[in-house]
Design an enzyme around this catalytic site. Structure first.
Site, PDB file in Angstrom:
ATOM      1  N   LYS A 279       0.852  -1.203   0.000  1.00 55.48           N
ATOM      2  CA  LYS A 279       0.000   0.000   0.000  1.00 55.48           C
ATOM      3  C   LYS A 279       0.884   1.249   0.000  1.00 55.48           C
ATOM      4  O   LYS A 279       1.928   1.252  -0.647  1.00 55.48           O
ATOM      5  CB  LYS A 279      -0.989  -0.056   1.166  1.00 55.48           C
ATOM      6  CG  LYS A 279      -1.793  -1.367   1.146  1.00 55.48           C
ATOM      7  CD  LYS A 279      -2.971  -1.392   2.068  1.00 55.48           C
ATOM      8  CE  LYS A 279      -3.697  -2.724   1.934  1.00 55.48           C
ATOM      9  NZ  LYS A 279      -4.890  -2.815   2.763  1.00 55.48           N
TER      10      LYS A 279
ATOM     11  N   GLY B  18      -7.453  -4.610   7.122  1.00 53.81           N
ATOM     12  CA  GLY B  18      -6.845  -3.676   8.075  1.00 53.81           C
ATOM     13  C   GLY B  18      -7.616  -3.542   9.371  1.00 53.81           C
ATOM     14  O   GLY B  18      -7.373  -2.636  10.157  1.00 53.81           O
TER      15      GLY B  18
HETATM   16  P1  13P Z   1      -4.499  -6.286   5.539  1.00 49.16           P
HETATM   17  O1  13P Z   1      -3.728  -7.571   5.432  1.00 49.16           O
HETATM   18  O2  13P Z   1      -3.699  -5.166   6.172  1.00 49.16           O
HETATM   19  O3  13P Z   1      -5.846  -6.477   6.182  1.00 49.16           O
HETATM   20  O4  13P Z   1      -4.776  -5.778   4.032  1.00 49.16           O
HETATM   21  C1  13P Z   1      -5.320  -6.665   3.118  1.00 49.16           C
HETATM   22  C2  13P Z   1      -5.268  -6.034   1.784  1.00 49.16           C
HETATM   23  O5  13P Z   1      -5.991  -5.099   1.499  1.00 49.16           O
HETATM   24  C3  13P Z   1      -4.291  -6.550   0.817  1.00 49.16           C
HETATM   25  O6  13P Z   1      -4.496  -6.045  -0.446  1.00 49.16           O
END
Ligand code: 13P
Length: 250
Positions: A11, A173
């Protein structure tokens, strides 16, 4: 045999130095191992840096987003040709954060998928329902609508040309993970829909990844499900210990 894939979606995180160090450690760790296939999805300014660090290993590079045109006046965007030229082999398309925060709709996502499948990158198409949709019992409706709209008139010659990531929005998240049974139920439904959209052979050869708060503590059980072919990992892909813990859960 379907490919098992562990992809780390960084991200909008890490600086150039942090990305270089993490990519080098992951490349050293994975080396020439090809099962599972490990893919890193750094932010676009860090793609080349990460690409250089992983070049000698079997770790692959993915963008987090792509535009549906090849070039032109699209400030802030990148095309598949461009991403391929800096070492990408994959790109995420339609991540729920792109849909929710940047208002990407299924029509735009469909244009991206159509362009990318015809070019040098393989798309990782992300789909998933919101908490509200799940609570209203509309999970399957939403998944069906997204797959049908995003894959409309998409032509592929084999199941390996496209990867699907099922990421329930409420599990991203939040620390809330779908239970392995909940995830498997949706993955099996996705495969059934893919069979209707493409063919049985194509659907059976297509990797369907689960994403949403995957961590070493829950990865083994999730990855053991018959229709779950890997994970798209957010937060836990940002540190060596947790990401390698997930790679080792396959
Ligand atoms: P998380 O693993 O932080 O929940 O994020 C998942 C995600 O959006 C991966 O693209």
């Amino acid at each position: 045999m379907r490919k098992t894939i562990i992809a780390g979606n960084w991200k909008m995180n890490l600086t150039a130095v942090e990305a270089k160090n993490l990519a080098r450690s992951i490349a050293d760790y994975v080396g020439k191992r090809s099962d599972p296939l490990v893919i890193l999805c750094p932010p676009s300014p860090l793609l080349s840096i990460v690409g250089n660090e992983i070049a000698a290993s079997n770790v692959e590079l993915s963008a987090q987003n792509v535009h549906s045109d090849d070039l032109g006046a699209f400030t802030g965007e990148s095309s598949d040709t461009m991403l391929h030229s800096v070492g990408c082999a994959y790109t995420l398309i339609g991540h729920s954060e792109r849909r929710a925060i940047f208002n990407e709709d299924d029509d735009f996502i469909n244009k991206k998928v159509k362009r990318v499948v015809a070019g040098p990158l393989k798309p990782i198409l992300c789909i998933g329902e919101t908490l509200e949709e799940r609570e209203q019992g509309k999970t399957n409706d939403r998944i069906k609508q997204q797959l049908r709209d995003d894959l409309k008139n998409v032509r592929i010659s084999s199941g390996e040309d496209l990867i699907i990531a099922y990421e329930p929005v409420w599990a991203i998240g939040t620390g809330k993970t779908a239970t392995p049974d909940q995830a498997e139920e949706v993955h099996a439904y996705i495969r059934q829909l893919l069979e209707e959209i493409f063919t049985e052979n194509t659907a059976n050869a297509m990797s369907i990844l689960y994403g949403g708060s995957v961590k070493p503590e829950n990865a083994v059980e999730i990855l053991a499900q018959p229709n779950i072919d890997g994970a798209l990992v957010g937060g836990a892909s940002l540190t060596m210990d947790s990401f390698t813990g997930i790679i080792n859960s396959v």
